[in-house]
Scaffold this motif. Structure first.
Motif, PDB file in Angstrom:
ATOM      1  N   ALA A  66      41.083  41.810  40.537  1.00 30.92           N
ATOM      2  CA  ALA A  66      40.368  41.940  39.460  1.00 30.92           C
ATOM      3  C   ALA A  66      38.590  43.003  40.707  1.00 30.92           C
ATOM      4  O   ALA A  66      38.965  42.517  41.287  1.00 30.92           O
ATOM      5  N   GLY A  67      38.435  44.290  39.702  1.00 31.39           N
ATOM      6  CA  GLY A  67      37.718  44.862  41.022  1.00 31.39           C
ATOM      7  C   GLY A  67      37.104  45.706  39.378  1.00 31.39           C
ATOM      8  O   GLY A  67      37.048  45.696  38.190  1.00 31.39           O
ATOM      9  N   GLU A 114      30.564  39.129  30.083  1.00 34.00           N
ATOM     10  CA  GLU A 114      30.707  37.816  30.662  1.00 34.00           C
ATOM     11  C   GLU A 114      31.883  36.759  31.771  1.00 34.00           C
ATOM     12  O   GLU A 114      31.475  36.073  31.804  1.00 34.00           O
ATOM     13  N   VAL A 115      32.956  38.099  31.878  1.00 37.96           N
ATOM     14  CA  VAL A 115      33.973  36.903  32.116  1.00 37.96           C
ATOM     15  C   VAL A 115      33.989  37.688  34.217  1.00 37.96           C
ATOM     16  O   VAL A 115      33.946  38.835  34.195  1.00 37.96           O
ATOM     17  N   PRO A 116      33.371  36.822  35.111  1.00 35.25           N
ATOM     18  CA  PRO A 116      33.765  37.167  36.298  1.00 35.25           C
ATOM     19  C   PRO A 116      35.018  37.693  37.038  1.00 35.25           C
ATOM     20  O   PRO A 116      35.641  36.968  36.400  1.00 35.25           O
ATOM     21  N   SER A 117      34.893  38.440  37.746  1.00 35.59           N
ATOM     22  CA  SER A 117      36.057  38.726  38.998  1.00 35.59           C
ATOM     23  C   SER A 117      36.805  37.748  39.206  1.00 35.59           C
ATOM     24  O   SER A 117      38.259  37.601  38.876  1.00 35.59           O
ATOM     25  N   GLU A 118      36.160  36.336  39.881  1.00 36.83           N
ATOM     26  CA  GLU A 118      37.268  35.453  39.522  1.00 36.83           C
ATOM     27  C   GLU A 118      37.740  34.717  38.768  1.00 36.83           C
ATOM     28  O   GLU A 118      38.651  34.443  39.227  1.00 36.83           O
ATOM     29  N   VAL A 119      37.558  34.813  37.587  1.00 40.86           N
ATOM     30  CA  VAL A 119      37.536  34.023  36.606  1.00 40.86           C
ATOM     31  C   VAL A 119      38.517  34.591  35.812  1.00 40.86           C
ATOM     32  O   VAL A 119      39.872  34.410  35.445  1.00 40.86           O
TER      33      VAL A 119
END
Length: 324
Positions: A66-67, A114-119
């Motif tokens: 993700a990025g 609202e969704v971090p890349s790690e998530v």
């Protein structure tokens, strides 16, 4: 750019961080600056040549990222600066352990703010696996068993089974901390599988009837144990590719009780439309806090060997990621 390469099979130290050219864009492709790349246990098996299929070397691992979109080729319609998730595993890609990746714009799924890349990364392989496993059978009134319940798949599967209407969820894991974690995610009963009598504990929790459905993505002796814990007519959903071992006696007993072993492989279930719709759904569950995504630890790219040691230790809870 920096990327991780495997030039020979072996332990975590064969993971090399190397300098390679930033990939060039083709038509309809986007260049994504990687903010998070998922680390998976099957990648550790591939690194050791212990996976079901021997990969070709050199191997550039990483199949989920993700990025942020940094550049776009001709015909690519994704706007620069868009946050996206790329399920490289679904389009035959790899090389996600890197600072940049390219992919066809059609493979990119927008990630909500609202969704971090790690998530977002944790909801690719693990999230899709848990979602499709939870959809496999009607769950109303069913007692279900989830192994490795504090792992990336298990921690999500508990919650999705609960949302789908499972009546009772029995979770197995290995430490007191993980037992409490499984309960906090929705498990009704949590059992420590390192206890020699853990199967008796599961049987007692069902008043001797056994479970209706068991979900196992670990394999080995755990899968055989799950088969023994099924009630009459029960189903074992088995997703540990290349790591399942059942005896002739196991299979005879299964047949005698009208039980079934149902193999689970994610990729054949994912058309492009289903993949996109499912990820949008998972991101929405996360952004509205109906689904808690556990991130065990984030490692910088140059600590990729430590990330692999962590996932092989079986001490992690949730997803391990690289943050280039």
């Amino acid at each position: 750019m920096k990327a991780v390469r495997v030039g020979r099979f072996g332990g975590p130290d064969v993971l090399e961080v190397v300098e390679i050219p930033t990939p060039a864009l083709a038509d309809r492709q986007i260049l994504v600056r990687v903010e998070a790349a998922g680390v998976n246990f099957f990648e550790a098996l591939m690194r050791q040549d212990r996976y079901a299929v021997t990969p070709e070397l050199p191997l550039m691992p990483g199949v989920e990222v993700a990025g942020v979109v940094e550049a776009a080729g001709r015909g690519a319609e994704t706007a620069l600066g868009t946050r996206v998730a790329i399920p490289l595993f679904a389009v035959g890609g790899s090389g996600g352990y890197a600072e940049y990746v390219t992919a066809d714009t059609a493979a990119a799924v927008s990630v909500p703010d609202e969704v971090p890349s790690e998530v977002a990364v944790a909801l690719l392989i693990q999230g899709l696996t848990a979602l499709h496993a939870a959809r496999r059978y009607p769950l109303g009134g069913k007692t279900v068993l989830v192994t490795a319940a504090a792992g990336g798949v298990g921690s999500l599967l508990i919650q999705l089974l609960k949302l789908a209407g499972a009546a009772r969820i029995i979770a197995t894991t290995s430490t007191s901390r993980k037992l409490e974690l499984a309960r906090s995610l929705g498990a009704d009963i949590a059992v420590n599988y390192t206890d020699n009598h853990w199967r008796d504990a599961v049987t007692d929790a069902t008043d001797g009837r056994g479970v209706d459905i068991a979900y196992d993505f670990v394999g080995g002796t755990v899968a055989a144990d799950c088969l023994k814990l099924l009630g009459p007519g029960g189903f074992l959903v088995a997703g540990a590719l290349g790591r399942m071992a059942f005896s002739h006696e196991d299979l005879e007993n299964m047949a005698a009780q009208n039980q079934s072993i149902n193999g689970f492989a994610l990729l054949p279930l994912l058309t492009s439309d289903i993949l996109r719709a499912d990820l949008i759904h998972l991101f929405e569950l996360s952004s509205t806090r109906r689904l808690k995504v556990l991130i065990d630890k984030a490692y910088p790219l140059n600590e990729v060997a430590e990330a692999h040691r962590r996932i092989e230790s079986r001490l992690s809870s949730g997803k391990i990621v690289l943050t280039p």
